[in-house]
Design a protein around this motif. Structure first.
Motif, PDB file in Angstrom:
ATOM      1  N   UNK A   1     -23.315  -2.084 -22.641  1.00  0.00           N
ATOM      2  CA  UNK A   1     -24.087  -2.612 -21.513  1.00  0.00           C
ATOM      3  C   UNK A   1     -23.411  -3.796 -20.832  1.00  0.00           C
ATOM      4  N   UNK A   2     -22.273  -4.225 -21.355  1.00  0.00           N
ATOM      5  CA  UNK A   2     -21.627  -5.407 -20.791  1.00  0.00           C
ATOM      6  C   UNK A   2     -22.535  -6.620 -20.904  1.00  0.00           C
ATOM      7  N   UNK A   3     -23.371  -6.626 -21.953  1.00  0.00           N
ATOM      8  CA  UNK A   3     -24.255  -7.773 -22.188  1.00  0.00           C
ATOM      9  C   UNK A   3     -25.570  -7.731 -21.414  1.00  0.00           C
ATOM     10  N   UNK A   4     -25.765  -6.727 -20.556  1.00  0.00           N
ATOM     11  CA  UNK A   4     -27.037  -6.618 -19.809  1.00  0.00           C
ATOM     12  C   UNK A   4     -28.176  -6.237 -20.765  1.00  0.00           C
ATOM     13  N   UNK A   5     -29.440  -6.456 -20.337  1.00  0.00           N
ATOM     14  CA  UNK A   5     -30.560  -6.054 -21.199  1.00  0.00           C
ATOM     15  C   UNK A   5     -31.064  -4.647 -20.840  1.00  0.00           C
ATOM     16  N   UNK A   6     -30.256  -3.938 -20.040  1.00  0.00           N
ATOM     17  CA  UNK A   6     -30.626  -2.572 -19.652  1.00  0.00           C
ATOM     18  C   UNK A   6     -29.542  -1.595 -20.114  1.00  0.00           C
ATOM     19  N   UNK A   7     -29.907  -0.312 -20.141  1.00  0.00           N
ATOM     20  CA  UNK A   7     -28.922   0.715 -20.480  1.00  0.00           C
ATOM     21  C   UNK A   7     -29.088   1.887 -19.508  1.00  0.00           C
ATOM     22  N   UNK A   8     -27.949   2.462 -19.087  1.00  0.00           N
ATOM     23  CA  UNK A   8     -27.968   3.594 -18.157  1.00  0.00           C
ATOM     24  C   UNK A   8     -27.890   4.883 -18.959  1.00  0.00           C
ATOM     25  N   UNK A   9     -28.827   5.807 -18.710  1.00  0.00           N
ATOM     26  CA  UNK A   9     -28.890   7.027 -19.521  1.00  0.00           C
ATOM     27  C   UNK A   9     -28.966   8.267 -18.637  1.00  0.00           C
ATOM     28  N   UNK A  10     -28.279   9.304 -19.108  1.00  0.00           N
ATOM     29  CA  UNK A  10     -28.296  10.549 -18.337  1.00  0.00           C
ATOM     30  C   UNK A  10     -28.246  11.741 -19.283  1.00  0.00           C
ATOM     31  N   UNK A  11     -28.989  12.795 -18.931  1.00  0.00           N
ATOM     32  CA  UNK A  11     -28.933  14.053 -19.672  1.00  0.00           C
ATOM     33  C   UNK A  11     -28.235  15.067 -18.771  1.00  0.00           C
ATOM     34  N   UNK A  12     -26.958  15.360 -19.068  1.00  0.00           N
ATOM     35  CA  UNK A  12     -26.200  16.235 -18.171  1.00  0.00           C
ATOM     36  C   UNK A  12     -26.647  17.688 -18.289  1.00  0.00           C
ATOM     37  N   UNK A  13     -26.466  18.462 -17.214  1.00  0.00           N
ATOM     38  CA  UNK A  13     -26.911  19.863 -17.255  1.00  0.00           C
ATOM     39  C   UNK A  13     -25.779  20.832 -17.581  1.00  0.00           C
ATOM     40  N   UNK A  14     -24.535  20.349 -17.639  1.00  0.00           N
ATOM     41  CA  UNK A  14     -23.429  21.255 -17.949  1.00  0.00           C
ATOM     42  C   UNK A  14     -23.591  21.790 -19.380  1.00  0.00           C
TER      43      UNK A  14
END
Ligand code: TXA
Ligand code: MG
Length: 344
Positions: free
Chosen positions: A108-121
């Motif tokens: 997260x680079x120290x952020x308090x958030x996280x980026x999430x993705x469920x890919x369809x491939x």
């Protein structure tokens, strides 16, 4: 140098085992190829930054294959998240949410958030499922190059830098996922993609763009957006307006006089009106999806031919066109010529 093992679907088990062991695996997604590592293994994740030459303050997207994985990565699954997931997952939408304690800072680079993705491939899904771990993965290019959309691109960029490359043909979308931040009071698009403002608005109602996407001078919320991206070696110039054919011919003539090699990327009708120039097709003007699919491919192709200048057609900033112009304007360093104005 790492001894890179290049495989196809029939050996996907090996790639899944490699992820489990903390190794690096390149894999196809429906947007662009990703460079993956076990997201919960900080040592493995650190190797991603080295392989790509990526600044460590630029956080990574975590790829998952099921809801159970999401539950452990975020503080809570909000009603907004539920609605978005029901409509857009699996698919090219990345959702930024408040992170749980188990997500390491290197992600997260120290952020308090996280980026999430469920890919369809299907290969991405299968790889994540077989490995049993959430997979951190940026686009599988050397930092600063256009994201890879074909087998050739990933091999060029990352052979010798990763443990496995899982090949899966050309990617379908061709541009990276839409990044949507729902961690604050109002949802914000941080990076435009094939899932558009309208698509999201229709599901959740309130929505805005990160002001940075509209005003270049404000600081982007998505750390990755501040870096110079998608920059080919050649100078890229976008030509817009109704007199573009005339303007482009003038430019080609002028550069030729200066002994400069010119490459032109445009949709077929426009492209067909030029002869003495290196060309790359962005497909049919009636299909903006086609343009998105071919954009990075053309930038890489023309760069490989070592042209000095790449002239590109411009596209309407609506729907998927917003994402296309976002990437193209960055590649051009915002060098845009209006063919209806006299001087450039
Ligand atoms: O389609 C895609 O999204 C591809 C495939 C491989 O999934 N991945 C991709 O990753 O494009 P990457 O690392 O090239 O871009 C991730 C973007 C960056 O702009 C990064 O700053 C942003 O997502 N990002 C990641 N975590 C974030 C966070 N917690 N808050 C805000 N932005 C974040
Ligand atoms: Mg990237």
């Amino acid at each position: 140098m790492i001894d890179t093992i290049i495989i196809r679907e029939n050996r996907i088990n090996e790639a899944a085992d490699a992820l489990k062991k903390g190794q690096l695996v390149v894999f196809p997604t429906e947007t662009v190829y990703g460079l993956g590592a076990d997201a919960l293994n900080p040592e493995a994740v650190k190797k991603i930054f080295v392989a790509k030459g990526r600044p460590t303050d630029n956080p990574l997207i975590v790829h998952i294959s099921c809801r159970e994985q999401l539950i452990e990565l975020v503080e809570e699954i909000t009603p907004t998240a539920e609605k978005l997931m029901a409509i857009f997952w699996p698919g090219p939408l990345t959702i930024v949410m408040k992170k749980s304690k188990i997500v390491p800072d290197v992600i997260t680079g120290g952020l308090d958030t996280v980026a999430i993705r469920m890919p369809s491939h299907p290969l991405a899904m299968e790889l994540i499922r077989l490995s049993g771990v959430p997979v951190a993965a940026p686009s599988a290019n050397i930092s600063g190059k256009p994201s890879p959309t074909s087998e050739r691109h990933v091999i060029e960029d990352l052979k010798g830098r990763v443990d496995y490359i899982l090949l899966g043909g050309d990617t379908e979308v061709g541009l990276e996922s839409t990044v949507l931040d729902i961690s604050g009071t109002k949802a914000q698009i941080l990076r435009p993609g094939v899932i558009t403002y309208d698509d999201i608005f229709n599901v959740i109602g309130e929505l805005s763009y990160d002001p940075h996407l509209i005003d270049e001078n404000s600081t982007p919320k998505s750390p990755g957006m501040k870096y110079k991206h998608y920059s080919p070696e050649a100078e890229v110039i976008i030509v817009k307006g109704n007199k573009k054919s005339v303007k482009i011919q003038e430019m080609i003539d002028e550069y030729t006089l200066e002994h400069k090699k010119v490459g032109l990327m445009a949709t077929d009708n426009l492209l067909n009106s030029f002869d003495e120039v290196i060309k790359c097709s962005l497909g049919n003007a009636n299909s903006i999806d086609d343009v998105g699919n071919k954009l990075f491919r053309c930038l890489r192709y023309l760069d490989q031919l070592k042209v000095d200048v790449i002239i590109s057609e411009s596209f309407d900033k609506k729907g998927f066109g917003i994402a296309i112009m976002n990437r193209l304007e960055k590649a051009a360093g915002f060098h845009i010529i209006d063919s209806e104005e006299d001087e450039r």
